[in-house]
Design a protein around this motif. Structure first.
Motif, PDB file in Angstrom:
ATOM      1  N   ALA A  71      35.801  27.324  42.731  1.00 24.63           N
ATOM      2  CA  ALA A  71      36.445  28.088  41.792  1.00 24.63           C
ATOM      3  C   ALA A  71      37.171  27.361  40.660  1.00 24.63           C
ATOM      4  O   ALA A  71      37.239  26.031  40.874  1.00 24.63           O
ATOM      5  CB  ALA A  71      37.606  28.948  42.464  1.00 24.63           C
ATOM      6  N   SER A  72      37.470  27.977  39.679  1.00 20.55           N
ATOM      7  CA  SER A  72      37.947  27.121  38.400  1.00 20.55           C
ATOM      8  C   SER A  72      39.516  27.719  38.359  1.00 20.55           C
ATOM      9  O   SER A  72      40.214  26.571  37.912  1.00 20.55           O
ATOM     10  CB  SER A  72      37.317  27.454  37.271  1.00 20.55           C
ATOM     11  N   ALA A  73      39.813  28.843  38.733  1.00 20.03           N
ATOM     12  CA  ALA A  73      41.306  29.137  38.611  1.00 20.03           C
ATOM     13  C   ALA A  73      41.445  30.343  39.842  1.00 20.03           C
ATOM     14  O   ALA A  73      40.704  31.234  39.959  1.00 20.03           O
ATOM     15  CB  ALA A  73      41.535  29.736  37.298  1.00 20.03           C
ATOM     16  N   SER A  74      42.414  29.773  40.738  1.00 20.80           N
ATOM     17  CA  SER A  74      42.706  30.633  41.822  1.00 20.80           C
ATOM     18  C   SER A  74      44.204  31.107  42.026  1.00 20.80           C
ATOM     19  O   SER A  74      45.026  30.351  41.523  1.00 20.80           O
ATOM     20  CB  SER A  74      42.208  30.025  43.322  1.00 20.80           C
ATOM     21  N   LEU A  75      44.283  32.281  42.878  1.00 23.59           N
ATOM     22  CA  LEU A  75      45.583  32.717  42.935  1.00 23.59           C
ATOM     23  C   LEU A  75      45.767  33.198  44.460  1.00 23.59           C
ATOM     24  O   LEU A  75      44.856  33.832  44.794  1.00 23.59           O
ATOM     25  CB  LEU A  75      45.718  33.926  41.960  1.00 23.59           C
ATOM     26  N   ASP A  76      46.322  32.714  45.036  1.00 24.00           N
ATOM     27  CA  ASP A  76      46.671  32.963  46.513  1.00 24.00           C
ATOM     28  C   ASP A  76      48.019  33.885  46.840  1.00 24.00           C
ATOM     29  O   ASP A  76      49.217  33.543  46.306  1.00 24.00           O
ATOM     30  CB  ASP A  76      46.863  31.773  47.462  1.00 24.00           C
ATOM     31  N   ILE A  77      47.789  35.173  47.165  1.00 27.53           N
ATOM     32  CA  ILE A  77      48.933  36.056  46.936  1.00 27.53           C
ATOM     33  C   ILE A  77      49.819  36.102  48.308  1.00 27.53           C
ATOM     34  O   ILE A  77      49.092  36.138  49.327  1.00 27.53           O
ATOM     35  CB  ILE A  77      48.507  37.548  46.790  1.00 27.53           C
ATOM     36  N   GLN A  78      50.934  36.271  48.221  1.00 29.62           N
ATOM     37  CA  GLN A  78      51.811  36.344  49.637  1.00 29.62           C
ATOM     38  C   GLN A  78      51.527  35.264  50.659  1.00 29.62           C
ATOM     39  O   GLN A  78      51.056  35.431  51.851  1.00 29.62           O
ATOM     40  CB  GLN A  78      51.593  37.793  50.229  1.00 29.62           C
ATOM     41  N   THR A  79      51.659  34.017  50.014  1.00 28.94           N
ATOM     42  CA  THR A  79      50.990  32.616  50.732  1.00 28.94           C
ATOM     43  C   THR A  79      51.882  32.494  51.984  1.00 28.94           C
ATOM     44  O   THR A  79      51.422  31.551  52.775  1.00 28.94           O
ATOM     45  CB  THR A  79      50.854  31.512  49.601  1.00 28.94           C
TER      46      THR A  79
END
Length: 275
Positions: A71-79
């Motif tokens: 990936a180039s840009a990632s978001l982990d939700i409720q980590t």
């Protein structure tokens, strides 16, 4: 929790001397120990030797790590405490995580900042504090509720949502032991067909969707208490004092019959935003 315990080797030879088994621990001691244990984050090492849970066949953390590396840009939700995200060996140039519980925000920040991950304190039910199309990969392990409209909004066209969700009636043997039989609408909450429909309604195509039911075993009452203190939505408002008679009954049952068996439900979602 740890995976199934390894088989013990069979005893060989006649007349072998075996060490005496330790005396069973008292109810009050087990409960007091569980009440004193910290509950921050998603580290389940406290359950080692006290509870077991089968793992899904798809090995979410490993699969997530492979996607993060591309990936180039990632978001982990409720980590949570950031433990699952931190297990990835390679992270994208831009990596962000959100968490709503203050104790977990602090833990995730300490764990993930050295890896270059920005941790954002964000309530679970509020809009995600990011621009449209900011990420090509959004991940989550066991979100309380996936807000597919927000996930679709922050994904770039062609971007991926890759997550492991808790499925319907997960660990309801424990829930219903304390709360009694639950209505069908509660038992069917988080149903994969419902979540699929919600995702498709906001422009997320289902690439893969899998469900597995997995065996859990609680070997002492302390493990049950710690589980309910840590996973607070199972029995809302749980306290030892409120449920002491039922806890003592379950303690006696485990002593007499062996581990209390329950089943978790897990769902793997691999979704792609329409181009």
């Amino acid at each position: 929790m740890n995976s199934n315990p390894a088989d013990r080797p069979a005893d060989e030879g006649e007349g072998q001397v075996q060490a005496p088994r330790p005396a069973p621990r008292a109810f009050d001691d087990l409960v007091a120990e569980a009440e004193a244990a910290p509950t921050e984050g998603w580290d389940f090492s406290w359950f080692e030797g006290r509870a077991t849970e089968e793992r899904p066949s798809w090995r979410y953390a490993e699969s997530m790590a492979r996607r993060l590396a591309r990936a180039s840009a990632s978001l982990d939700i409720q980590t949570g405490g950031g433990e699952v995200l931190a297990s990835a060996t390679a992270l994208p140039p831009l990596a962000v995580a959100t968490e709503g519980w203050p104790a977990n925000v602090a833990k995730a920040t300490a764990l993930l900042h050295p890896r270059g991950v920005v941790v954002v304190a964000a309530p679970e039910d509020a809009p995600l504090p990011f621009a449209d199309g900011a990420f090509d990969l959004v991940t989550s392990r066991h979100p309380v509720k996936p807000h597919f409209d927000e996930i679709a909004r922050v994904l770039r066209p062609g971007g991926t949502y890759f997550a492991q969700h808790v499925g319907p009636a997960s660990v309801f043997e424990v829930v219903e032991y304390f709360l009694g039989p639950q209505p069908e609408d509660v038992r069917n909450a988080r149903h994969p067909d419902q979540e699929r429909a919600e995702a498709e309604a906001v422009g997320l195509d289902v690439v893969d969707l899998r469900t597995e039911r997995l065996r859990m075993e609680f070997h002492d009452i302390g493990a049950v208490v710690h589980f309910l203190r840590k996973v607070v939505w199972m029995v809302p408002g749980f306290t030892v004092e409120a449920y002491r008679p039922r806890l003592r009954e379950l303690h006696d049952r485990i002593r007499a019959e062996g581990p209390f068996v329950a089943h978790s439900t897990r769902q793997l979602f691999d979704l792609r935003k329409q181009a």
